[in-house]
Scaffold this active site. Structure first.
Site, PDB file in Angstrom:
ATOM      1  N   CYS A  39     -14.793   9.505   6.663  1.00 13.10           N
ATOM      2  CA  CYS A  39     -13.458   9.040   6.289  1.00 13.10           C
ATOM      3  C   CYS A  39     -12.755   8.448   7.508  1.00 13.10           C
ATOM      4  CB  CYS A  39     -12.630  10.188   5.719  1.00 13.10           C
ATOM      5  SG  CYS A  39     -10.997   9.653   5.150  1.00 13.10           S
ATOM      6  N   ASP A  40     -12.216   7.238   7.347  1.00 10.21           N
ATOM      7  CA  ASP A  40     -11.539   6.568   8.462  1.00 10.21           C
ATOM      8  C   ASP A  40     -10.029   6.523   8.265  1.00 10.21           C
ATOM      9  OD1 ASP A  40     -11.315   4.731   6.430  1.00 10.21           O
ATOM     10  OD2 ASP A  40     -12.256   3.073   7.496  1.00 10.21           O
ATOM     11  N   THR A  41      -9.517   7.379   7.376  1.00 17.10           N
ATOM     12  CA  THR A  41      -8.093   7.377   7.072  1.00 17.10           C
ATOM     13  C   THR A  41      -7.458   8.709   7.458  1.00 17.10           C
ATOM     14  OG1 THR A  41      -8.552   5.946   5.181  1.00 17.10           O
ATOM     15  CG2 THR A  41      -6.401   6.994   5.253  1.00 17.10           C
ATOM     16  N   GLU A  47      -7.072   3.047  -5.662  1.00 21.82           N
ATOM     17  CA  GLU A  47      -8.371   3.196  -5.012  1.00 21.82           C
ATOM     18  C   GLU A  47      -8.660   4.682  -4.989  1.00 21.82           C
ATOM     19  OE1 GLU A  47      -8.180   1.236  -1.221  1.00 21.82           O
ATOM     20  OE2 GLU A  47      -8.110  -0.753  -2.150  1.00 21.82           O
ATOM     21  N   CYS A  58      -6.491  14.965  -0.053  1.00 20.52           N
ATOM     22  CA  CYS A  58      -7.688  14.555  -0.783  1.00 20.52           C
ATOM     23  C   CYS A  58      -8.414  15.805  -1.250  1.00 20.52           C
ATOM     24  CB  CYS A  58      -8.595  13.712   0.125  1.00 20.52           C
ATOM     25  SG  CYS A  58     -10.002  12.974  -0.761  1.00 20.52           S
ATOM     26  N   PHE A  95       0.831  -1.189   0.000  1.00 21.89           N
ATOM     27  CA  PHE A  95       0.000   0.000   0.000  1.00 21.89           C
ATOM     28  C   PHE A  95       0.872   1.247   0.000  1.00 21.89           C
ATOM     29  CE2 PHE A  95      -2.695  -3.316   1.569  1.00 21.89           C
ATOM     30  CZ  PHE A  95      -3.958  -3.010   1.099  1.00 21.89           C
ATOM     31  N   CYS A 125     -14.948  13.905   3.405  1.00 17.42           N
ATOM     32  CA  CYS A 125     -16.088  13.074   3.777  1.00 17.42           C
ATOM     33  C   CYS A 125     -16.137  12.912   5.295  1.00 17.42           C
ATOM     34  CB  CYS A 125     -15.969  11.705   3.120  1.00 17.42           C
ATOM     35  SG  CYS A 125     -15.922  11.796   1.313  1.00 17.42           S
ATOM     36  N   HIS A 182      -9.641  -6.388   7.087  1.00 19.87           N
ATOM     37  CA  HIS A 182      -8.441  -5.994   7.834  1.00 19.87           C
ATOM     38  C   HIS A 182      -8.815  -5.522   9.243  1.00 19.87           C
ATOM     39  CE1 HIS A 182      -9.974  -2.578   5.587  1.00 19.87           C
ATOM     40  NE2 HIS A 182      -9.369  -1.755   6.424  1.00 19.87           N
TER      41      HIS A 182
END
Length: 195
Positions: free
Chosen positions: A36-38, A92, A29, A23, A33, A189
């Site tokens: 968003c979990d990142t 992605e 970005c 990855f 959002c 994951h």
């Protein structure tokens, strides 16, 4: 290029679930959002050579460029460099940016996870929609078609609340049963406790 992190794990979502993958998470970005979990804003500047050197340390063949939003930074030359060391390039993306035709053709797999903006990218190999529950309007996705017919995924939104998550998962399953062209994607994951 500003890179948040590079790590080796298993793909946890969608068509390639369970596949060993490298990855490369770009910083930044073009959308904000609320689900968003990142955490992708931090990062360090890396050259294409440094990115490829980091990728080459891992035995996996699949390289997933993600973010944030990878299409803000991904270049045709980086894709070619990754191919030159025998790897496949996946991205992605939220799909909101149109790319050069040569870049779209060079990418091996494009996963589009549309959010609250029009999808402009020229190709979708896999469509993965984050589903927040039965009230979510789905008509916007009716015109989006993945090039692979079994690659229309609904993924329950993780809202970090166990009872809400259970409700969303149940509503996702019910929606798919009523609309069988969709398939379920779970964030394996998170279920297995890996990155």
């Amino acid at each position: 290029m500003k890179v948040n992190e590079i790590f080796y794990s298993l793909q946890g979502e969608g068509y390639w679930t369970g596949t060993p993958s490298i990855f490369v998470r770009f910083s930044g970005c073009n959308l904000k959002c609320d689900f968003c979990d990142t955490h992708h804003q931090d990062g360090e500047e890396m050259s294409e050579e440094e990115i490829v050197e980091a990728i080459s340390q891992y035995p996996g063949v699949h390289v997933i460029f993600t973010g944030g939003e990878p299409t803000l930074q991904l270049t045709h030359s980086l894709v070619e460099r990754v191919h030159a060391i025998g790897k496949r390039v996946h991205i992605e993306t939220n799909g909101t940016l149109r790319l050069s035709d040569d870049l779209v053709q060079a990418i091996d797999w494009i996963t589009v996870s549309p959010k609250h903006a029009p999808v402009l990218i020229q190709r979708i190999d896999e469509l993965k929609v984050v589903f927040r529950g039965a009230g979510q309007p789905m008509y916007a996705y009716d015109t989006l078609t993945a090039s692979h017919p079994d690659c229309h995924f609904l993924q329950p939104c993780d809202v970090s609340n166990p009872s809400e998550n259970a409700r969303i998962v149940n509503e996702t399953i019910e929606y798919i049963k009523q609309h069988p062209h969709w398939r379920l994607s779970l964030q394996t994951h998170k279920l297995t406790g890996i990155r």
